[in-house]
Design an enzyme around this catalytic site. Sequence first.
Site, mmCIF file in Angstrom:
data_model
loop_
_atom_site.group_PDB
_atom_site.id
_atom_site.type_symbol
_atom_site.label_atom_id
_atom_site.label_comp_id
_atom_site.label_asym_id
_atom_site.label_seq_id
_atom_site.Cartn_x
_atom_site.Cartn_y
_atom_site.Cartn_z
ATOM 1 N N GLU A 30 8.687 1.179 -3.003
ATOM 2 C CA GLU A 30 8.626 -0.137 -2.360
ATOM 3 C C GLU A 30 9.509 -1.159 -3.078
ATOM 4 O OE1 GLU A 30 4.629 -1.843 -2.193
ATOM 5 O OE2 GLU A 30 5.013 -2.180 -0.072
ATOM 6 N N GLU A 33 13.084 -0.314 -2.235
ATOM 7 C CA GLU A 33 13.389 -0.739 -0.861
ATOM 8 C C GLU A 33 13.606 -2.250 -0.812
ATOM 9 O OE1 GLU A 33 10.241 0.223 1.899
ATOM 10 O OE2 GLU A 33 11.237 -0.822 3.551
ATOM 11 N N CYS A 51 0.786 -0.742 2.297
ATOM 12 C CA CYS A 51 -0.147 0.234 1.697
ATOM 13 C C CYS A 51 -1.565 0.066 2.215
ATOM 14 C CB CYS A 51 -0.109 0.149 0.176
ATOM 15 S SG CYS A 51 -0.246 -1.529 -0.425
ATOM 16 N N SER A 71 7.335 -2.486 4.893
ATOM 17 C CA SER A 71 7.941 -1.485 4.006
ATOM 18 C C SER A 71 7.629 -0.108 4.557
ATOM 19 C CB SER A 71 7.337 -1.622 2.601
ATOM 20 O OG SER A 71 7.648 -0.476 1.846
ATOM 21 N N LYS A 110 -8.760 4.166 5.559
ATOM 22 C CA LYS A 110 -7.947 5.313 5.120
ATOM 23 C C LYS A 110 -8.345 6.585 5.863
ATOM 24 C CE LYS A 110 -5.679 3.444 1.435
ATOM 25 N NZ LYS A 110 -4.278 3.409 1.748
ATOM 26 N N GLU A 113 -5.991 6.422 8.532
ATOM 27 C CA GLU A 113 -4.617 6.615 8.046
ATOM 28 C C GLU A 113 -4.282 8.098 7.859
ATOM 29 O OE1 GLU A 113 -3.933 5.357 4.024
ATOM 30 O OE2 GLU A 113 -1.786 5.211 4.292
ATOM 31 N N GLU A 118 2.108 10.962 11.406
ATOM 32 C CA GLU A 118 3.214 10.963 10.434
ATOM 33 C C GLU A 118 2.810 11.552 9.079
ATOM 34 O OE1 GLU A 118 2.417 8.324 13.109
ATOM 35 O OE2 GLU A 118 2.195 7.142 11.302
ATOM 36 N N CYS A 264 -8.569 -4.108 -2.423
ATOM 37 C CA CYS A 264 -9.353 -2.871 -2.244
ATOM 38 C C CYS A 264 -10.639 -2.863 -3.066
ATOM 39 C CB CYS A 264 -8.512 -1.658 -2.613
ATOM 40 S SG CYS A 264 -7.013 -1.524 -1.632
HETATM 41 FE FE1 SF4 Z 1 -6.818 -2.421 3.028
HETATM 42 FE FE2 SF4 Z 1 -9.343 -2.943 2.396
HETATM 43 FE FE3 SF4 Z 1 -8.539 -0.422 2.707
HETATM 44 FE FE4 SF4 Z 1 -7.729 -1.826 0.591
HETATM 45 S S1 SF4 Z 1 -9.831 -1.223 1.060
HETATM 46 S S2 SF4 Z 1 -6.441 -0.524 1.889
HETATM 47 S S3 SF4 Z 1 -7.521 -3.879 1.456
HETATM 48 S S4 SF4 Z 1 -8.606 -1.997 4.313
#
Ligand code: SF4
Length: 372
Positions: A30, A33, A51, A71, A110, A113, A118, A264
């Site tokens: 990052e 970039e 992220c 990014s 996540k 995600e 991808e 997080c």
């Molecule tokens: Fe985003 Fe919250 Fe997950 Fe961290 S814990 S990646 S701030 S959604």
Amino acid sequence: EGKMVAALRKLGGDYILDTNFGADMTIMEEASELLERVINSDAVLPQFTSCCPAWVKFAETFYPEFLPNLSTAKSPIAMQAPTQKTYFAEKMGLDAKQIVAVAVTPCTAKKFEIRRDEMNSSAEYWDVPKMRDTDYCITTRELAKWLRAEKINFDELEDSTFDPLMGEASGGGIIFGNTGGVMEAAMRAAYKFATGEDAPQTLIPFEAIRGMDGAREADVVIGDKTLHVAAVHGTGNLRKFIERMRAENIHYDFIEVMACRGGCIGGGGQPRVKLPMADKAREARIASLYTRDAEVQVKAACDNPDIQKLYAEFFDGKPMSHKAHHMLHTTFVNRSEDLGPNGACTPATCPTSVPNLKKAAEAAKAAAEANN
Ligand code: SF4
């Protein structure tokens, strides 16, 4: 941390690696970039961090015009996992097809995600189409429940350490979990990349970008460039920030966005406490990460010896190499159509809004009675 590693071994993990190492990888890509974008006069600025998968999906749905600004560097777990199934597997003599990669995160987003199409770079590397980079994502709350179910007493565990190769992180990787942490970590690496020197004391600690205000901003001088940067947490704060940026036509070079308040450390997957989550609790978690950062010798991701070894031996010597780009960068999807034909889902138009669900239920009931 030592008890967490010990607990994961007790639950059956054969190799326990540090997600903060993945954070160092994200910073390598990052920050590189960002420097490319700043140097290239045609490049799109500001660069937004990407992220946080909740922010990425928020942008894909509500701000698709910013997708070129995101990014392309993947998040820490999304870099860590394919590297485990390629570099780590090769080094350890493991069959990548036999690896079940589990990410433990403070984040519920996540789970979404890791299922994105991808996230299959290891599948392409080994030509095993069904392979996923990360097989499972469990939250820290689920981990705590699992430990209870297995009757493992966390407090009584002897500390254990991460396995080598991908188990050491810089201070930059450690503070990734705090709002402002990604920005601070990126500036440490970007400064070193651009000047060849360690970041100055004004950047470590980068006080202007720390704290709990909804948005913080600062100017950072790197070589002959002055970068205007900001860190924002919480999507409500983000909307206000974007409105102000547009209304006042403010130029930024780099903006960190975290969907959760505090970053997080305040993620939706963290263990619940009896009292409502308050800033005091968030600030205590943030302080613990900054304390840990102050203790470690290696502050910048690019100075992490294990990161240097990974790039020297696997990613063709440098960030943004062809191989690194292929495995560690990603693409985004415009999801604005999810908002419906009017571009905005209102209680009147959304089929799943409460009034419309009630209407549908009443209609179904009436139809059933008519049939009787
Ligand atoms: Fe985003 Fe919250 Fe997950 Fe961290 S814990 S990646 S701030 S959604």
